[in-house]
Design an enzyme around this catalytic site. Structure first.
Site, PDB file in Angstrom:
ATOM      1  CB  CYS A 250      -1.254   0.211   1.189  1.00 58.74           C
ATOM      2  SG  CYS A 250      -1.911  -1.598   1.586  1.00 58.74           S
ATOM      3  CB  ALA A 251       4.037   1.675  -1.667  1.00 58.76           C
ATOM      4  CB  ALA A 252       0.408   5.176  -3.901  1.00 58.31           C
ATOM      5  N   GLY A 254       4.419   6.865  -2.113  1.00 60.59           N
ATOM      6  CA  GLY A 254       5.715   6.770  -2.103  1.00 60.59           C
ATOM      7  C   GLY A 254       6.390   7.546  -1.123  1.00 60.59           C
ATOM      8  N   GLY A 255       5.978   8.260  -0.123  1.00 58.92           N
ATOM      9  CA  GLY A 255       6.936   9.109   0.953  1.00 58.92           C
ATOM     10  C   GLY A 255       7.462   7.967   1.560  1.00 58.92           C
ATOM     11  CE  LYS A 256       3.929   5.879   6.311  1.00 58.35           C
ATOM     12  NZ  LYS A 256       2.764   6.502   5.496  1.00 58.35           N
ATOM     13  CG  ASP A 273      -1.373   1.995  -4.242  1.00 58.24           C
ATOM     14  OD1 ASP A 273      -1.258   2.309  -2.935  1.00 58.24           O
ATOM     15  OD2 ASP A 273      -2.555   1.973  -4.640  1.00 58.24           O
ATOM     16  CG  ASP A 318       0.806   3.461   5.714  1.00 56.79           C
ATOM     17  OD1 ASP A 318      -0.086   3.573   6.475  1.00 56.79           O
ATOM     18  OD2 ASP A 318       1.288   4.821   5.079  1.00 56.79           O
ATOM     19  CB  CYS A 371      -2.938   7.812   8.897  1.00 56.92           C
ATOM     20  SG  CYS A 371      -3.855   7.659   7.513  1.00 56.92           S
TER      21      CYS A 371
END
Length: 429
Positions: A250-252, A254-256, A273, A318, A371
């Site tokens: 669930c990367a988008a 892409g900050g992490k 993603d 995430d 979050c």
């Protein structure tokens, strides 16, 4: 869209969010310079104070407008928001809102909008006093969220609601592989950009005033990125080492992903993603940073042979969540989320966690993150998972940020200038 009167444009967007269920980020891209900044402010502000504006409209309107005229109602929301929360003279706000009716192509509504807003000006103080007795209007939150947050955090709930209604600070992530935080801060100061170091996150700098990323020295060169301090914690919890095979699920956007690669050289990192258009953001971010990863469309609930070969040393999950910890950045969450969503998300989260666990090497580490500030998506998920997986070992998070839980650690919205985030570290023995 940008050619239309900004108030009319905002009303049309609000109609699609409130009554169409479309997310504001889909309709109003932060990176789309063609969108009038005024439109953004009107949309964000009207949604931030949605419950208060709704309570006022209940007093002002003798009957509800038809579905086809909800854009007119949303224009009234824009007008009320300007009167209450912007510095423009009240009558100017009324006149400008009335003029915006033409942008909706509903001339019949000119007299109606004018009458409603002028009635509010005459009765403003009494009406504002009247809605203070309505809890949803007082806190500008839907009832189910107030109840859920109060039940979860009886000592902190009012602070959470208050902080969630404030504008979030603009926080930078310094690329520590390129420069120190002090060097970055000095470069900002040279351009008269004031910043302060975050007390608990060594890569985080908070700006005194938000600004365009393209005005930041070193942004285009990949020396820094925009990312909330709470989100920056993820990479440090992963404890990656050179040569490890890492999955960012669930990367988008892409900050992490970028932060993981900045912190550790030589990672074999796969970023997935389930929405291909969102993958473009990951690629753009990594290209700016000068970093590489295997980026592929993938559903964390249903692994495919293309990317999900077992044998990951580290997994960052995430998880999809209610996003109740980032309402200050995405006020439309108050409108788009419903109580029933939490149970559905709980089932989805535990399902993904079980699936990802099967891809993790023995001795490997998985970081579960959301979050959200709701225990049903956080500690309850991890507690349920651990009970059914005796090989799962919870690693205590020793830190100064957030609140220690039985399982993991929770950041509450606004504490130490961070978004609401939850983290748990689980190792496979």
């Amino acid at each position: 869209m940008s050619q239309r009167n900004p108030r009319a444009t905002a009303a049309i967007i609000l109609d699609k969010v409130i009554y169409g269920g479309t997310s504001l980020s889909q309709l109003l891209s932060d990176n789309d310079d063609s969108i009038d900044p005024m439109v953004k402010d009107l949309c964000f502000g009207s949604l931030r104070w949605h419950e208060r504006l709704s309570a006022l409209l209940d007093l002002l309107l003798t009957k509800k407008l038809k579905a086809k005229d909800k854009d007119v109602e949303c224009l009234l929301r824009v007008g009320l928001y300007q009167i209450l929360y912007q510095s423009a003279p009240e009558y100017a706000a009324v006149n400008e809102t009335v003029a915006a009716v033409k942008g909706l192509r509903k001339t019949w509504a000119i007299k109606f909008v004018n009458g409603v807003l002028r009635t509010f000006l005459r009765r403003k103080e009494s009406m504002l006093h009247q809605i203070e007795s309505i809890e949803t209007a007082k806190y500008a939150f839907p009832e189910w969220m107030i109840v859920s947050i109060r039940d979860a955090w009886p000592e902190h709930w009012e602070s959470i609601l208050e902080q969630s209604n404030l504008r979030a600070p603009m926080t930078l992530r310094v690329n520590l592989s390129q420069q120190t935080r002090e060097q970055c801060q000095a470069a900002l100061a040279a351009e008269e950009i004031e910043s302060r170091a975050h007390p608990f996150v060594e890569s985080a700098l908070m700006l005194e005033k938000p600004m365009s990323v393209f005005e930041l020295p070193g942004f285009n060169e990949g020396f820094l990125s925009v990312q909330d301090a709470a989100a920056q914690i993820a990479a440090s919890l992963m404890k990656c080492e050179k040569g490890m095979r890492v999955l960012d699920a669930c990367a988008a956007p892409g900050g992490k992903t970028g932060h993981l690669l900045e912190m550790t050289e030589g990672l074999d990192l796969v970023a997935i993603d389930n929405v291909d258009t969102r993958l473009l953001r990951i690629g753009e971010n990594l290209e700016r940073l000068g970093l590489e990863a295997q980026i592929t469309v993938g559903n964390a609930s249903e692994p495919s042979d293309e990317w999900a070969k077992p044998g990951f040393d580290r997994i960052l999950l995430d998880a999809p969540c209610s996003a109740t910890g980032v309402i200050r950045r995405h006020p439309d969450i108050k409108v788009l989320r419903w109580k029933e969503d939490i149970e559905q998300l709980h089932e989805q989260q535990i399902g993904i966690l079980n699936t990802m666990w099967g891809l993790l090497n023995d001795g490997g580490r998985l970081v579960y993150a959301t979050c959200s500030i709701l225990p049903a998506e956080n500690e309850q998920i991890v507690a349920e998972f651990v009970k059914s997986h005796p090989e799962a070992k919870i690693v205590p998070i020793e830190a100064e940020w957030g609140l220690a839980q039985q399982y993991g650690r929770q950041v509450l919205t606004g504490i130490d200038d961070m978004d609401g985030f939850y983290y748990a570290v689980i190792e496979k023995s």
